[in-house]
Design a protein around this motif. Structure first.
Motif, PDB file in Angstrom:
ATOM      1  N   LEU A 181       0.825  -1.212   0.000  1.00  0.00           N
ATOM      2  CA  LEU A 181       0.000   0.000   0.000  1.00  0.00           C
ATOM      3  C   LEU A 181       0.858   1.261   0.000  1.00  0.00           C
ATOM      4  O   LEU A 181       0.557   2.222  -0.708  1.00  0.00           O
ATOM      5  N   VAL A 182       1.933   1.248   0.765  1.00  0.00           N
ATOM      6  CA  VAL A 182       2.858   2.384   0.775  1.00  0.00           C
ATOM      7  C   VAL A 182       3.471   2.561  -0.612  1.00  0.00           C
ATOM      8  O   VAL A 182       3.573   3.678  -1.122  1.00  0.00           O
ATOM      9  N   GLU A 183       3.849   1.451  -1.232  1.00  0.00           N
ATOM     10  CA  GLU A 183       4.431   1.507  -2.587  1.00  0.00           C
ATOM     11  C   GLU A 183       3.447   2.117  -3.575  1.00  0.00           C
ATOM     12  O   GLU A 183       3.810   3.001  -4.361  1.00  0.00           O
ATOM     13  N   LEU A 184       2.201   1.682  -3.547  1.00  0.00           N
ATOM     14  CA  LEU A 184       1.190   2.228  -4.458  1.00  0.00           C
ATOM     15  C   LEU A 184       0.969   3.717  -4.221  1.00  0.00           C
ATOM     16  O   LEU A 184       0.826   4.494  -5.165  1.00  0.00           O
ATOM     17  N   ALA A 185       0.952   4.112  -2.960  1.00  0.00           N
ATOM     18  CA  ALA A 185       0.781   5.527  -2.627  1.00  0.00           C
ATOM     19  C   ALA A 185       1.948   6.346  -3.164  1.00  0.00           C
ATOM     20  O   ALA A 185       1.757   7.414  -3.758  1.00  0.00           O
ATOM     21  N   GLU A 186       3.173   5.863  -2.972  1.00  0.00           N
ATOM     22  CA  GLU A 186       4.357   6.589  -3.429  1.00  0.00           C
ATOM     23  C   GLU A 186       4.429   6.672  -4.952  1.00  0.00           C
ATOM     24  O   GLU A 186       4.971   7.630  -5.502  1.00  0.00           O
ATOM     25  N   LEU A 187       3.871   5.676  -5.639  1.00  0.00           N
ATOM     26  CA  LEU A 187       3.851   5.678  -7.107  1.00  0.00           C
ATOM     27  C   LEU A 187       2.729   6.553  -7.665  1.00  0.00           C
ATOM     28  O   LEU A 187       2.632   6.737  -8.871  1.00  0.00           O
ATOM     29  N   GLY A 188       1.864   7.060  -6.789  1.00  0.00           N
ATOM     30  CA  GLY A 188       0.740   7.876  -7.246  1.00  0.00           C
ATOM     31  C   GLY A 188      -0.395   7.056  -7.829  1.00  0.00           C
ATOM     32  O   GLY A 188      -1.220   7.574  -8.576  1.00  0.00           O
ATOM     33  N   ALA A 189      -0.457   5.777  -7.480  1.00  0.00           N
ATOM     34  CA  ALA A 189      -1.486   4.887  -8.016  1.00  0.00           C
ATOM     35  C   ALA A 189      -2.824   5.044  -7.289  1.00  0.00           C
ATOM     36  O   ALA A 189      -3.827   4.483  -7.718  1.00  0.00           O
ATOM     37  N   CYS A 190      -2.834   5.809  -6.192  1.00  0.00           N
ATOM     38  CA  CYS A 190      -4.076   6.008  -5.454  1.00  0.00           C
ATOM     39  C   CYS A 190      -4.073   7.385  -4.803  1.00  0.00           C
ATOM     40  O   CYS A 190      -3.023   7.943  -4.517  1.00  0.00           O
ATOM     41  N   ASP A 191      -5.270   7.910  -4.596  1.00  0.00           N
ATOM     42  CA  ASP A 191      -5.429   9.197  -3.919  1.00  0.00           C
ATOM     43  C   ASP A 191      -5.637   9.015  -2.419  1.00  0.00           C
ATOM     44  O   ASP A 191      -5.328   9.904  -1.634  1.00  0.00           O
ATOM     45  N   TYR A 192      -6.212   7.868  -2.050  1.00  0.00           N
ATOM     46  CA  TYR A 192      -6.509   7.553  -0.657  1.00  0.00           C
ATOM     47  C   TYR A 192      -6.198   6.083  -0.403  1.00  0.00           C
ATOM     48  O   TYR A 192      -6.271   5.270  -1.308  1.00  0.00           O
ATOM     49  N   VAL A 193      -5.929   5.779   0.854  1.00  0.00           N
ATOM     50  CA  VAL A 193      -5.874   4.389   1.304  1.00  0.00           C
ATOM     51  C   VAL A 193      -6.925   4.252   2.390  1.00  0.00           C
ATOM     52  O   VAL A 193      -6.999   5.084   3.300  1.00  0.00           O
ATOM     53  N   VAL A 194      -7.749   3.216   2.266  1.00  0.00           N
ATOM     54  CA  VAL A 194      -8.761   2.945   3.275  1.00  0.00           C
ATOM     55  C   VAL A 194      -8.149   1.962   4.262  1.00  0.00           C
ATOM     56  O   VAL A 194      -7.762   0.856   3.886  1.00  0.00           O
ATOM     57  N   THR A 195      -8.040   2.383   5.513  1.00  0.00           N
ATOM     58  CA  THR A 195      -7.417   1.544   6.531  1.00  0.00           C
ATOM     59  C   THR A 195      -7.884   1.928   7.921  1.00  0.00           C
ATOM     60  O   THR A 195      -8.280   3.062   8.159  1.00  0.00           O
ATOM     61  N   ASN A 196      -7.788   0.965   8.810  1.00  0.00           N
ATOM     62  CA  ASN A 196      -8.058   1.204  10.219  1.00  0.00           C
ATOM     63  C   ASN A 196      -6.778   0.924  11.013  1.00  0.00           C
ATOM     64  O   ASN A 196      -6.819   0.748  12.217  1.00  0.00           O
ATOM     65  N   ASP A 197      -5.661   0.892  10.321  1.00  0.00           N
ATOM     66  CA  ASP A 197      -4.354   0.516  10.875  1.00  0.00           C
ATOM     67  C   ASP A 197      -3.529   1.782  11.118  1.00  0.00           C
ATOM     68  O   ASP A 197      -3.044   2.403  10.177  1.00  0.00           O
ATOM     69  N   ARG A 198      -3.373   2.168  12.380  1.00  0.00           N
ATOM     70  CA  ARG A 198      -2.677   3.404  12.742  1.00  0.00           C
ATOM     71  C   ARG A 198      -1.215   3.430  12.274  1.00  0.00           C
ATOM     72  O   ARG A 198      -0.771   4.432  11.701  1.00  0.00           O
ATOM     73  N   PRO A 199      -0.422   2.373  12.492  1.00  0.00           N
ATOM     74  CA  PRO A 199       0.970   2.414  12.009  1.00  0.00           C
ATOM     75  C   PRO A 199       1.052   2.596  10.489  1.00  0.00           C
ATOM     76  O   PRO A 199       1.920   3.316   9.999  1.00  0.00           O
ATOM     77  N   LEU A 200       0.133   1.986   9.752  1.00  0.00           N
ATOM     78  CA  LEU A 200       0.125   2.167   8.298  1.00  0.00           C
ATOM     79  C   LEU A 200      -0.211   3.611   7.955  1.00  0.00           C
ATOM     80  O   LEU A 200       0.438   4.214   7.092  1.00  0.00           O
ATOM     81  N   ARG A 201      -1.200   4.183   8.612  1.00  0.00           N
ATOM     82  CA  ARG A 201      -1.578   5.585   8.369  1.00  0.00           C
ATOM     83  C   ARG A 201      -0.372   6.505   8.449  1.00  0.00           C
ATOM     84  O   ARG A 201      -0.211   7.408   7.640  1.00  0.00           O
ATOM     85  N   ASP A 202       0.465   6.277   9.444  1.00  0.00           N
ATOM     86  CA  ASP A 202       1.624   7.134   9.670  1.00  0.00           C
ATOM     87  C   ASP A 202       2.663   7.021   8.569  1.00  0.00           C
ATOM     88  O   ASP A 202       3.497   7.913   8.412  1.00  0.00           O
ATOM     89  N   ARG A 203       2.635   5.959   7.804  1.00  0.00           N
ATOM     90  CA  ARG A 203       3.615   5.734   6.735  1.00  0.00           C
ATOM     91  C   ARG A 203       3.155   6.251   5.374  1.00  0.00           C
ATOM     92  O   ARG A 203       3.945   6.300   4.436  1.00  0.00           O
ATOM     93  N   LEU A 204       1.904   6.627   5.243  1.00  0.00           N
ATOM     94  CA  LEU A 204       1.335   6.952   3.934  1.00  0.00           C
ATOM     95  C   LEU A 204       1.561   8.398   3.529  1.00  0.00           C
ATOM     96  O   LEU A 204       1.509   9.304   4.350  1.00  0.00           O
ATOM     97  N   SER A 205       1.756   8.584   2.217  1.00  0.00           N
ATOM     98  CA  SER A 205       1.957   9.913   1.647  1.00  0.00           C
ATOM     99  C   SER A 205       0.702  10.426   0.946  1.00  0.00           C
ATOM    100  O   SER A 205       0.759  11.421   0.237  1.00  0.00           O
ATOM    101  N   VAL A 206      -0.420   9.724   1.119  1.00  0.00           N
ATOM    102  CA  VAL A 206      -1.698  10.124   0.515  1.00  0.00           C
ATOM    103  C   VAL A 206      -2.739  10.238   1.617  1.00  0.00           C
ATOM    104  O   VAL A 206      -2.492   9.862   2.762  1.00  0.00           O
TER     105      VAL A 206
END
Length: 116
Positions: free
Chosen positions: A77-102
């Motif tokens: 998911l982080v890879e897809l976000a960094e590649l610009g493949a998505c505008d949002y990530v749907v998650t309930n995972d706090r550590p993942l949220r902190d790693r995302l650039s979208v």
């Protein structure tokens, strides 16, 4: 969509796709292959988590599956976000949220989603 998002209907009572329709209107939903593999592994277990994973696996059929170099779901998911493949990530995972650039869509209140 991450694993926790696809398991929300059973674990949190959230109607994920209805909520995404409300928040976004039109959208294309993608799910990394690594998330599907994680759901399949969890679904082989027992109890509520296995049920939630099985439901999540079925819900993922509404999404386009995409491959990534990452084999770990969060990394994919982080890879897809960094590649610009998505505008949002749907998650309930706090550590993942902190790693995302979208933007992140997650639970707000009892059973609603919000853009964070």
């Amino acid at each position: 969509m991450d694993t926790s998002a696809l398991m929300m209907p059973v674990e949190c009572g959230v109607r994920v796709f209805d909520e995404l329709d409300r928040l976004l209107g039109e959208y294309e939903c993608i799910v990394p292959r690594a998330v599907l593999l994680e759901l399949e592994g969890l679904a082989r277990g027992s109890g509520t988590e296995a049920t939630a994973a099985a439901v999540g696996r079925d819900l993922a059929e509404r999404c386009t599956t995409v491959g990534t170099d990452a084999t770990y779901a969060d990394d994919a998911l982080v890879e897809l976000a960094e590649l610009g493949a998505c505008d949002y990530v749907v998650t309930n995972d706090r550590p993942l949220r902190d790693r995302l650039s979208v933007g992140v869509i997650g639970i707000r209140g009892r059973n609603k989603l919000a853009i964070h």
